[in-house]
Scaffold this active site. Sequence first.
Site, short mmCIF file in Angstrom:
data_model
loop_
_atom_site.label_atom_id
_atom_site.label_comp_id
_atom_site.label_asym_id
_atom_site.label_seq_id
_atom_site.Cartn_x
_atom_site.Cartn_y
_atom_site.Cartn_z
N ARG A 1 -15.91 3.16 2.64
CA ARG A 1 -14.68 2.64 3.30
C ARG A 1 -14.72 2.58 4.80
O ARG A 1 -14.16 1.78 5.38
CB ARG A 1 -13.28 2.92 2.65
CG ARG A 1 -13.16 4.41 2.99
CD ARG A 1 -11.67 4.82 2.34
NE ARG A 1 -10.41 4.02 3.20
CZ ARG A 1 -9.23 3.88 2.71
NH1 ARG A 1 -8.83 4.49 1.46
NH2 ARG A 1 -8.33 3.13 3.42
N ASP B 1 2.09 2.69 3.40
CA ASP B 1 1.43 4.10 3.22
C ASP B 1 0.98 4.69 4.57
O ASP B 1 1.14 5.80 4.81
CB ASP B 1 -0.29 3.49 2.60
CG ASP B 1 -1.29 4.49 2.82
OD1 ASP B 1 -1.44 5.26 2.13
OD2 ASP B 1 -1.86 4.27 3.94
N LYS B 2 0.83 3.94 5.59
CA LYS B 2 -0.05 4.52 6.89
C LYS B 2 1.26 5.46 7.30
O LYS B 2 1.06 6.46 7.78
CB LYS B 2 -0.45 3.56 7.66
CG LYS B 2 -1.63 2.97 7.41
CD LYS B 2 -2.37 2.18 8.23
CE LYS B 2 -3.34 1.06 7.50
NZ LYS B 2 -4.35 2.13 6.95
N THR C 1 -7.83 -1.89 1.44
CA THR C 1 -7.21 -3.26 0.32
C THR C 1 -7.75 -4.63 0.75
O THR C 1 -8.12 -5.17 -0.23
CB THR C 1 -5.62 -3.25 0.75
OG1 THR C 1 -5.28 -1.81 0.49
CG2 THR C 1 -5.08 -3.88 -0.28
N ASP D 1 -0.69 0.10 -4.86
CA ASP D 1 -2.10 0.77 -5.24
C ASP D 1 -2.06 1.93 -5.61
O ASP D 1 -2.70 2.59 -6.29
CB ASP D 1 -3.16 0.32 -4.15
CG ASP D 1 -2.72 0.87 -2.78
OD1 ASP D 1 -1.78 1.30 -2.62
OD2 ASP D 1 -3.67 0.67 -1.85
N HIS D 2 -1.29 2.85 -5.03
CA HIS D 2 -1.03 4.15 -5.51
C HIS D 2 0.25 4.87 -5.07
O HIS D 2 0.87 4.11 -4.03
CB HIS D 2 -2.24 5.21 -4.75
CG HIS D 2 -2.25 4.96 -3.36
ND1 HIS D 2 -1.31 5.43 -2.31
CD2 HIS D 2 -3.20 4.18 -2.42
CE1 HIS D 2 -1.59 5.14 -1.26
NE2 HIS D 2 -2.74 4.32 -1.17
N GLU E 1 -1.12 -8.15 2.16
CA GLU E 1 -0.91 -6.58 1.89
C GLU E 1 0.24 -6.05 2.58
O GLU E 1 0.03 -6.49 3.95
CB GLU E 1 -1.87 -6.05 2.15
CG GLU E 1 -2.08 -4.28 1.92
CD GLU E 1 -3.18 -3.46 2.57
OE1 GLU E 1 -3.82 -4.15 3.17
OE2 GLU E 1 -3.11 -2.36 2.07
N HIS F 1 1.75 8.41 5.54
CA HIS F 1 1.07 9.55 5.65
C HIS F 1 1.44 10.09 7.18
O HIS F 1 1.44 11.60 7.15
CB HIS F 1 -0.18 9.05 6.24
CG HIS F 1 -1.33 8.72 4.96
ND1 HIS F 1 -1.64 9.55 4.29
CD2 HIS F 1 -1.77 7.46 4.72
CE1 HIS F 1 -2.40 8.90 3.25
NE2 HIS F 1 -2.20 7.84 3.36
N HIS G 1 -1.63 10.96 -0.68
CA HIS G 1 -1.13 9.90 -1.87
C HIS G 1 -0.64 11.17 -2.98
O HIS G 1 -1.15 12.09 -2.98
CB HIS G 1 -2.48 9.20 -2.38
CG HIS G 1 -2.98 8.43 -1.14
ND1 HIS G 1 -4.02 7.70 -1.36
CD2 HIS G 1 -2.56 7.96 0.11
CE1 HIS G 1 -4.41 7.03 -0.25
NE2 HIS G 1 -3.13 7.17 0.52
N SER H 1 -6.79 3.83 -1.47
CA SER H 1 -6.77 2.45 -1.57
C SER H 1 -8.11 1.73 -2.12
O SER H 1 -8.05 0.70 -2.63
CB SER H 1 -6.21 1.87 -0.43
OG SER H 1 -5.00 2.32 -0.17
N ASP I 1 -9.85 -2.65 6.43
CA ASP I 1 -9.29 -1.61 5.78
C ASP I 1 -9.41 -1.75 4.21
O ASP I 1 -9.63 -2.77 3.73
CB ASP I 1 -7.82 -1.47 6.15
CG ASP I 1 -7.47 0.03 6.03
OD1 ASP I 1 -8.12 1.03 5.79
OD2 ASP I 1 -6.21 0.22 5.73
N ASP J 1 0.76 -1.14 0.11
CA ASP J 1 -0.01 -0.14 -0.08
C ASP J 1 0.90 1.14 -0.03
O ASP J 1 1.84 1.45 0.95
CB ASP J 1 -1.07 -0.05 1.39
CG ASP J 1 -2.33 1.02 0.95
OD1 ASP J 1 -1.78 2.11 0.56
OD2 ASP J 1 -3.30 0.53 1.29
#
Length: 464
Positions: free
Chosen positions: A180, A337-338, A169, A379-380, A332, A341, A427, A113, A167, A62
């Site tokens: 989501r 990702d987290k 994904t 995913d991004h 995953e 962020h 993102h 995501s 979550d 992610d």
Amino acid sequence: MFRKRFVQCLGILTPAILLAGTTPALAGGKKCTPRNDGDRTEKVRQAIHGGRAKNVILFLGDGMGDSEITIARNYHVGAAGRLTMDSLPLTGAYTTYAVQEGNPDLPEYVTDSAASGTGWATGYKTSNGRISSVAGSTGVAPYTTILELAQAAGYKTGNVSTAELTDATPAVLASHINARGCQGPTNMSSCAVYKKLNGGPGSIAEQLVDHKVDVLLGGGKGRFDQIIDGGPYAGKSVVDSAIAQGYTVVTDASALATVKPGQRVLGLFNSGNMSLEWTGELAQPFPGSGPQTCVEDQRPANEPSLADMTSKALELLDRKGKSAKGFFLQVEGASIDKQDHASNPCGQIGENIAFDKAIAVGLAYAKKNPDTLVIVTADHAHTSQIIDPVPSNQTDHPGAFSVLITADGAEMTVNYGTEPPGSSQSHTGSQLRIAAQGPQAANVVGVTDQTELFHTMARALGLE
Ligand code: MG
Ligand code: ZN
């Protein structure tokens, strides 16, 4: 720690680097010169196989853009080193845009995501926040997923994540919902028509269990402890409904180790997201943080690593015999990702390396089972960037940054600049790497779109 980080370019192989399954930059070399593998034409030709796969393993990092991969590589094995994920023989790029909720004919250039996952899981673009459901729809409007198709055709199915299992994904594979955030039965304020009380399929947690996915491993126990408000299990928790539907529920690493093939398993190893592997200083506005080396091995022992969960999932999903139906498994690495962020370079790198170790487990399985399609992608794209050293007088430098001492023994400056320092970073909209090996892997080569991954996997399993 510092010494270990310092030796890579001198060609001394540390046990930690060897254990990680990574390729050192320069076995025995003296400088950080890049490798030269010579003419690879025949190797690439030999990697191309059409036809059917017995199994598909999708590794999804992610937020793991090219930038995140490069940061992790530089830090952990040096600029001329290679990660396990770098070893897949066929590589391409794919585009990831979402569509607008109010006008699905227009792109949303930066995806989340949920929309992204809907793309690779179903072959359809949707809008940000939607879980395998149609952009702009007001009722229950699902897109069929690769996991659902595989399950209907008799394949075993698995879904593993370091995030909450609810979550986005993991959710996109075995649930359908308009928002989501509707992750547990008491989180449904944005998803009224989906509530079980209103005759809907329920929250993401309820849907994952009701889909009877064979292997569900990750975090998010807090969602599964919530009480169901309608249907046959009204008044029970989602965990209790899972047990009633034949699941073995485990909540720590030692219990997971005892699960035997033939059992359907729900593993919930944290009330929220699973714990991080590494810690370190967050990026800061000028003058930044660091120079730092990351503190490794921080995950509590009662939570399994992503590699351990992958290994267990493969043990439970594996079916012997040429004619036996195989499996679809998604793994995953969620907190790349987290922590991106959170402007946390060590957290981000540690999760990326943990993801790379899980990939090593998948590739070892594929070595023994070459009829397995293995895909590694993301995913991004995300925020973090490797930038030039910030001069000591550049007090107006934008964004937050941190200096890391890499495995090369050099300083690497990592910048987080899509939002003001201290805010959650955003993102980004760039294309991503997709790499693969095994039957149908050639379909990732070139520039494709994320939705084409659905078709590649479906073709490999004979589902379309
Ligand atoms: Mg995710
Ligand atoms: Zn994110």
